[in-house]
Design a protein around this motif. Sequence first.
Motif, short mmCIF file in Angstrom:
data_model
loop_
_atom_site.label_atom_id
_atom_site.label_comp_id
_atom_site.label_asym_id
_atom_site.label_seq_id
_atom_site.Cartn_x
_atom_site.Cartn_y
_atom_site.Cartn_z
N THR A 13 -3.52 1.48 -10.43
CA THR A 13 -2.85 0.46 -9.64
C THR A 13 -3.56 -0.88 -9.78
OG1 THR A 13 -4.17 0.86 -7.67
CG2 THR A 13 -2.21 2.21 -7.95
N GLN A 275 0.56 -5.93 -4.37
CA GLN A 275 1.79 -5.18 -4.53
C GLN A 275 1.94 -4.72 -5.97
OE1 GLN A 275 5.09 -7.50 -3.07
NE2 GLN A 275 3.97 -8.18 -1.26
N PRO A 276 2.72 -3.66 -6.21
CA PRO A 276 2.94 -3.21 -7.59
C PRO A 276 3.57 -4.32 -8.43
CG PRO A 276 3.70 -1.56 -6.02
CD PRO A 276 3.38 -2.79 -5.23
N PRO A 307 1.19 -2.99 -16.65
CA PRO A 307 0.33 -3.43 -15.55
C PRO A 307 -0.92 -4.18 -15.99
CG PRO A 307 1.00 -1.16 -15.23
CD PRO A 307 1.45 -1.53 -16.61
#
Length: 628
Positions: A13, A275-276, A307
């Motif tokens: 993440t 946040q993603p 990401p």
Amino acid sequence: MGALVSNRGLFGTIAAILLLMTTAPLHAQLRAEPPDWWLGMNNPKLQLMVIGEGIGRTTPSLDYTGVSLDAWHTATSPNYLFLDLIIGPEASAGTLPLRFVFPDGRSENLSYPLQERERPASAYTGFDATDVIYLITPDRFANGNPENDRWPGMREQKVDRTDDYGRHGGDIQGIRDHLDYLADMGFTALWSSPLLENDMPESSYHGYAITDFYKVDPRFGTLEEYKALSAEAASRGIKLIMDQVANHCGLYHWWMEDLPFTDWIHYQKEWQQGQPYTVTNHQRTVNQDAYASEADRELMNAGWFVPSMPDLNQDNPFLARYLIQNSIWWVETLNLGGIRQDTYPYPDKDFMAEWARAIMEEYPNFNIVGEEWSYNPLLVAYWQHGMANRDGYQSWLRSTMDFPLQQDLVSALNQEEGWDAGLNVLYQSLANDFNYPRPEDLLVFADNHDMDRLFTQVKESPQRAEMAMAFVLTAPRTPQVYYGTEILMENSAKPGDHGLIRTEFPGGWADSPVNAFTGKGLSPAQKTMQLRMRRLLQYRKGSWALKSGSTLHFSPQDGVYLMARKFEEETVVLLLNKNKAPYTLELERFSELGVSGELWEVLREKTVKWSGKLNLDAPGAYILTTSK
């Protein structure tokens, strides 16, 4: 798309990544980017990004004959200041004395180098259809300096040659050590995947997550070594092409700790709140689709690729200028012979047109190839300068990557023959050239660093691989060869595995049991492929028929396809024969070629007689020429 291939979901993440980021002082030392500039540029304007603690609160000044400080701009962050300079014709080389006065009366000085150009703009000659480009993944080509395999302070220290996605140690010195091999084979241009700093925690070997746009990754070498590579390549008649990325940067780019503006990257607010990230929809057709929704256009342009690669917002005029000047700086610094721009359709297309225009106006003889990974020739043609697009868009790109022809070439060789299958697929694909303003400027290839290797694609058939490369090197295109294709390198054990696609080149490491540079340990099939490619590449260097001749082809019959190139008195005939048994080709059908008598067969280096019938005793490629 070099950026997509190495993620493997390894980064977790965004919040977890941020916890790993360094806490070292970011702006302890005053500096400027670009780090230096030149007199006599076509565009006299230069915008400096000055970085330093609280520099945005200062008042700058400059006293230097011929150079004026036209304006300055503060950013959201107080640690950036953007200076607009105008370099007049009366300016001379030297050091610009930039002074920055803080509100409390303190001041800091920055000496900025202004240099004479080493060569005129007209001397920057880009690659074209007279060249053959050799594509290298540097980490996997050759390790010339084991001392730089690990570098103190970088996030990925481990070198693990058993890991397809780990670092293996290849570097700039390794490329320099083997430039003679490239020249001996007959290559005239070298494109390597990015050599700039990728200070990422994992999979940093591939180069597409750049963390400093002005710094060579020390595990590849130094800027001086990069310059030496360019100079040594040029001395062998080899142009240097730089792989650049305007769409995104690496998540650990130094500015991610203190972004200059609130809109420097897309979805910046969401990212900063943990946040993603928002992924792009990869719907590249929105660039041309008259019916596309604004929502789809926005997501395509602004969404992150993966990401680990924040999407840059070229709508920010300071970032746009930064990227344009960065490209020009590298052209000038390295004496480049071209740029390959990664993921070309993903950034704002109007910015990309401005980016390419600025480069081409600075270097009129230059060339840029953009990656549009689409198998639709309409989409590929849209990006080529001179295309009469319905929306009036002009990209300023001379070249785009010909993925449609690549796919059809492999399909044609793998399929059984039929009226709309097999070699007819290739015949019909080449017939699409009416769609392009200049088909010869398209970059054609059989494989590259983002797709299965050719030998794997053609089901490990040496004959099909030979036919594929014979077509690539004789077609009316600018050809590109992926390193190792000349020795039938494969990734058949793991199709689609991008780490394995970028396998080590045999002989590039001291402990390599096989050495493709010398031929030691190569199989008979590998030696034959390498030898025949060398013969064709060397012949092509002197063949104007293959470099700029007219093209004529005949529809395939009985598993045989003929394409010819002609320039003045030279005619070159390519025959692709898929018949497994010996085949006798009746020549009367090809009388309009105007050839007869003895021709030289380039691949096998023997004389053949063109009269009545021609015996093809084996499947594969035959290249016949009227000029030995």
